[in-house]
Design a protein around this motif. Sequence first.
Motif, PDB file in Angstrom:
ATOM      1  N   THR A 283       3.611 -13.816  -7.035  1.00  0.00           N
ATOM      2  CA  THR A 283       4.498 -12.656  -6.847  1.00  0.00           C
ATOM      3  C   THR A 283       3.692 -11.263  -6.534  1.00  0.00           C
ATOM      4  O   THR A 283       3.942 -10.325  -5.717  1.00  0.00           O
ATOM      5  CB  THR A 283       5.574 -12.353  -7.843  1.00  0.00           C
ATOM      6  OG1 THR A 283       4.982 -12.135  -9.160  1.00  0.00           O
ATOM      7  CG2 THR A 283       6.675 -13.392  -7.785  1.00  0.00           C
ATOM      8  N   ALA A 284       2.572 -11.230  -7.364  1.00  0.00           N
ATOM      9  CA  ALA A 284       1.765 -10.136  -6.982  1.00  0.00           C
ATOM     10  C   ALA A 284       1.030 -10.324  -5.562  1.00  0.00           C
ATOM     11  O   ALA A 284       0.731  -9.036  -4.988  1.00  0.00           O
ATOM     12  CB  ALA A 284       0.529 -10.031  -8.092  1.00  0.00           C
ATOM     13  N   HIS A 285       0.406 -11.349  -5.295  1.00  0.00           N
ATOM     14  CA  HIS A 285       0.100 -11.417  -3.703  1.00  0.00           C
ATOM     15  C   HIS A 285       1.241 -11.090  -2.802  1.00  0.00           C
ATOM     16  O   HIS A 285       0.957 -10.360  -1.772  1.00  0.00           O
ATOM     17  CB  HIS A 285      -0.218 -13.094  -3.305  1.00  0.00           C
ATOM     18  CG  HIS A 285      -1.202 -13.619  -4.107  1.00  0.00           C
ATOM     19  ND1 HIS A 285      -1.351 -14.553  -5.113  1.00  0.00           N
ATOM     20  CD2 HIS A 285      -2.698 -13.184  -4.257  1.00  0.00           C
ATOM     21  CE1 HIS A 285      -2.269 -14.959  -5.533  1.00  0.00           C
ATOM     22  NE2 HIS A 285      -3.098 -13.927  -5.185  1.00  0.00           N
ATOM     23  N   LEU A 286       2.557 -11.355  -3.082  1.00  0.00           N
ATOM     24  CA  LEU A 286       3.503 -11.011  -2.130  1.00  0.00           C
ATOM     25  C   LEU A 286       3.662  -9.512  -2.275  1.00  0.00           C
ATOM     26  O   LEU A 286       3.846  -8.635  -1.200  1.00  0.00           O
ATOM     27  CB  LEU A 286       4.825 -11.627  -2.428  1.00  0.00           C
ATOM     28  CG  LEU A 286       5.135 -13.073  -2.034  1.00  0.00           C
ATOM     29  CD1 LEU A 286       6.261 -13.402  -2.696  1.00  0.00           C
ATOM     30  CD2 LEU A 286       5.191 -12.968  -0.599  1.00  0.00           C
ATOM     31  N   LEU A 287       3.697  -8.784  -3.370  1.00  0.00           N
ATOM     32  CA  LEU A 287       3.756  -7.324  -3.506  1.00  0.00           C
ATOM     33  C   LEU A 287       2.627  -6.807  -2.912  1.00  0.00           C
ATOM     34  O   LEU A 287       2.891  -5.728  -2.025  1.00  0.00           O
ATOM     35  CB  LEU A 287       3.748  -6.942  -5.069  1.00  0.00           C
ATOM     36  CG  LEU A 287       3.793  -5.529  -5.277  1.00  0.00           C
ATOM     37  CD1 LEU A 287       5.185  -4.877  -4.593  1.00  0.00           C
ATOM     38  CD2 LEU A 287       3.553  -5.280  -6.670  1.00  0.00           C
ATOM     39  N   HIS A 288       1.423  -7.009  -2.839  1.00  0.00           N
ATOM     40  CA  HIS A 288       0.358  -6.506  -2.212  1.00  0.00           C
ATOM     41  C   HIS A 288       0.406  -6.548  -0.634  1.00  0.00           C
ATOM     42  O   HIS A 288       0.326  -5.940  -0.048  1.00  0.00           O
ATOM     43  CB  HIS A 288      -0.936  -7.332  -2.535  1.00  0.00           C
ATOM     44  CG  HIS A 288      -2.273  -6.610  -2.275  1.00  0.00           C
ATOM     45  ND1 HIS A 288      -3.340  -6.859  -2.971  1.00  0.00           N
ATOM     46  CD2 HIS A 288      -2.354  -5.612  -1.648  1.00  0.00           C
ATOM     47  CE1 HIS A 288      -4.408  -5.962  -2.568  1.00  0.00           C
ATOM     48  NE2 HIS A 288      -3.839  -5.323  -1.610  1.00  0.00           N
ATOM     49  N   SER A 289       0.778  -7.805  -0.231  1.00  0.00           N
ATOM     50  CA  SER A 289       0.884  -7.814   1.324  1.00  0.00           C
ATOM     51  C   SER A 289       2.097  -7.134   1.939  1.00  0.00           C
ATOM     52  O   SER A 289       2.103  -6.398   2.739  1.00  0.00           O
ATOM     53  CB  SER A 289       1.304  -9.484   1.568  1.00  0.00           C
ATOM     54  OG  SER A 289       1.109  -9.460   2.917  1.00  0.00           O
ATOM     55  N   LEU A 290       3.325  -7.126   1.100  1.00  0.00           N
ATOM     56  CA  LEU A 290       4.461  -6.145   1.334  1.00  0.00           C
ATOM     57  C   LEU A 290       4.037  -4.763   1.515  1.00  0.00           C
ATOM     58  O   LEU A 290       4.364  -3.922   2.393  1.00  0.00           O
ATOM     59  CB  LEU A 290       5.577  -6.228   0.420  1.00  0.00           C
ATOM     60  CG  LEU A 290       6.514  -7.397   0.301  1.00  0.00           C
ATOM     61  CD1 LEU A 290       7.174  -7.608  -0.781  1.00  0.00           C
ATOM     62  CD2 LEU A 290       7.418  -7.583   1.641  1.00  0.00           C
ATOM     63  N   LEU A 291       3.290  -4.244   0.514  1.00  0.00           N
ATOM     64  CA  LEU A 291       2.998  -2.799   0.601  1.00  0.00           C
ATOM     65  C   LEU A 291       2.073  -2.503   1.549  1.00  0.00           C
ATOM     66  O   LEU A 291       2.031  -1.522   2.251  1.00  0.00           O
ATOM     67  CB  LEU A 291       2.166  -2.549  -0.896  1.00  0.00           C
ATOM     68  CG  LEU A 291       3.117  -2.354  -1.975  1.00  0.00           C
ATOM     69  CD1 LEU A 291       2.366  -2.341  -3.537  1.00  0.00           C
ATOM     70  CD2 LEU A 291       3.989  -1.133  -1.846  1.00  0.00           C
ATOM     71  N   GLU A 292       0.900  -3.432   1.974  1.00  0.00           N
ATOM     72  CA  GLU A 292       0.154  -3.169   2.974  1.00  0.00           C
ATOM     73  C   GLU A 292       0.576  -3.244   4.386  1.00  0.00           C
ATOM     74  O   GLU A 292       0.359  -2.444   5.431  1.00  0.00           O
ATOM     75  CB  GLU A 292      -1.140  -4.235   2.972  1.00  0.00           C
ATOM     76  CG  GLU A 292      -2.013  -4.228   2.030  1.00  0.00           C
ATOM     77  CD  GLU A 292      -3.065  -5.041   2.247  1.00  0.00           C
ATOM     78  OE1 GLU A 292      -4.101  -4.845   1.516  1.00  0.00           O
ATOM     79  OE2 GLU A 292      -3.121  -6.090   2.503  1.00  0.00           O
ATOM     80  N   THR A 293       1.731  -4.087   4.551  1.00  0.00           N
ATOM     81  CA  THR A 293       2.219  -4.480   6.039  1.00  0.00           C
ATOM     82  C   THR A 293       3.457  -3.647   6.287  1.00  0.00           C
ATOM     83  O   THR A 293       3.674  -3.489   7.373  1.00  0.00           O
ATOM     84  CB  THR A 293       2.563  -6.040   5.900  1.00  0.00           C
ATOM     85  OG1 THR A 293       1.184  -6.740   5.727  1.00  0.00           O
ATOM     86  CG2 THR A 293       2.879  -6.543   7.430  1.00  0.00           C
ATOM     87  N   ASP A 294       4.450  -3.567   5.314  1.00  0.00           N
ATOM     88  CA  ASP A 294       5.803  -3.132   5.875  1.00  0.00           C
ATOM     89  C   ASP A 294       6.163  -1.623   5.268  1.00  0.00           C
ATOM     90  O   ASP A 294       5.970  -1.332   4.042  1.00  0.00           O
ATOM     91  CB  ASP A 294       6.699  -4.031   4.936  1.00  0.00           C
ATOM     92  CG  ASP A 294       8.136  -3.974   5.468  1.00  0.00           C
ATOM     93  OD1 ASP A 294       8.636  -3.003   5.761  1.00  0.00           O
ATOM     94  OD2 ASP A 294       8.986  -5.064   5.362  1.00  0.00           O
ATOM     95  N   PRO A 295       6.287  -0.925   6.390  1.00  0.00           N
ATOM     96  CA  PRO A 295       6.533   0.813   6.180  1.00  0.00           C
ATOM     97  C   PRO A 295       7.705   0.891   5.422  1.00  0.00           C
ATOM     98  O   PRO A 295       8.116   1.754   4.472  1.00  0.00           O
ATOM     99  CB  PRO A 295       6.513   1.280   7.627  1.00  0.00           C
ATOM    100  CG  PRO A 295       6.609   0.037   8.279  1.00  0.00           C
ATOM    101  CD  PRO A 295       6.247  -1.416   7.564  1.00  0.00           C
TER     102      PRO A 295
ATOM    103  N   VAL B   3      12.785  -9.119  -0.026  1.00  0.00           N
ATOM    104  CA  VAL B   3      11.814  -9.688  -0.956  1.00  0.00           C
ATOM    105  C   VAL B   3      11.549  -8.814  -2.146  1.00  0.00           C
ATOM    106  O   VAL B   3      11.515  -9.133  -3.058  1.00  0.00           O
ATOM    107  CB  VAL B   3      10.562 -10.276  -0.290  1.00  0.00           C
ATOM    108  CG1 VAL B   3       9.768 -10.896  -1.281  1.00  0.00           C
ATOM    109  CG2 VAL B   3      11.176 -11.298   0.860  1.00  0.00           C
ATOM    110  N   LEU B   4      11.249  -7.594  -1.758  1.00  0.00           N
ATOM    111  CA  LEU B   4      10.762  -6.441  -3.047  1.00  0.00           C
ATOM    112  C   LEU B   4      12.041  -6.699  -3.847  1.00  0.00           C
ATOM    113  O   LEU B   4      11.812  -6.436  -5.042  1.00  0.00           O
ATOM    114  CB  LEU B   4      10.834  -5.135  -2.259  1.00  0.00           C
ATOM    115  CG  LEU B   4      10.272  -4.159  -3.094  1.00  0.00           C
ATOM    116  CD1 LEU B   4       8.996  -4.519  -3.945  1.00  0.00           C
ATOM    117  CD2 LEU B   4      10.184  -2.679  -2.536  1.00  0.00           C
ATOM    118  N   ALA B   5      13.175  -6.528  -3.388  1.00  0.00           N
ATOM    119  CA  ALA B   5      14.367  -6.427  -4.237  1.00  0.00           C
ATOM    120  C   ALA B   5      14.451  -7.766  -5.050  1.00  0.00           C
ATOM    121  O   ALA B   5      14.836  -7.575  -6.250  1.00  0.00           O
ATOM    122  CB  ALA B   5      15.638  -6.428  -3.549  1.00  0.00           C
TER     123      ALA B   5
END
Length: 158
Positions: free
Chosen positions: A38-50, A127-129
């Motif tokens: 989930t930390a990988h997902l969070l990192h990628s979400l923050l980098e990619t999704d405005p 996914v963040l939710a």
Amino acid sequence: MHSSTPPEADAQLSDELAAVVAGARRRAVRDGDRQVDTAHLLHSLLETDPDVRAAFPEGAQVARLLGYLVQRSIGYGLRWQGSVEDSGAVPLVSSAPGWSPVAAAAMEAGVERAVARGEKRARGVDVLAALTADAECRAVEVLGRAGVDVEGLRRRLD
């Protein structure tokens, strides 16, 4: 989406979320981890999704979060390396290959959230939710360490 299906192969992901999943997979490989967590997902979400970045009321929180996540590969996450992320919320056998059970469950919950909203494809905020719903996952640990009010974030996303 079925747990045995790799999340990146699912047609129920928006193009943006498919890019997030690919980024999370690359990050896991680069970090030397056996599974996307989930930390990988969070990192990628923050980098990619405005839209995900906009979910945080303070821009400084996003910068702090990214700082913690970058540190992961240089020591912060070493205690996680080589271990399976298991918050206890899902059975270990339910994981898609290459994904922690918790990360796979978050992807499934994100798709379910989008479907319940009447959408055909999940977005990053879905996914963040889902990540914030599991108080014991690595992503929530990172959010807490960065000073994010996880409960407040969860309420904003709902």
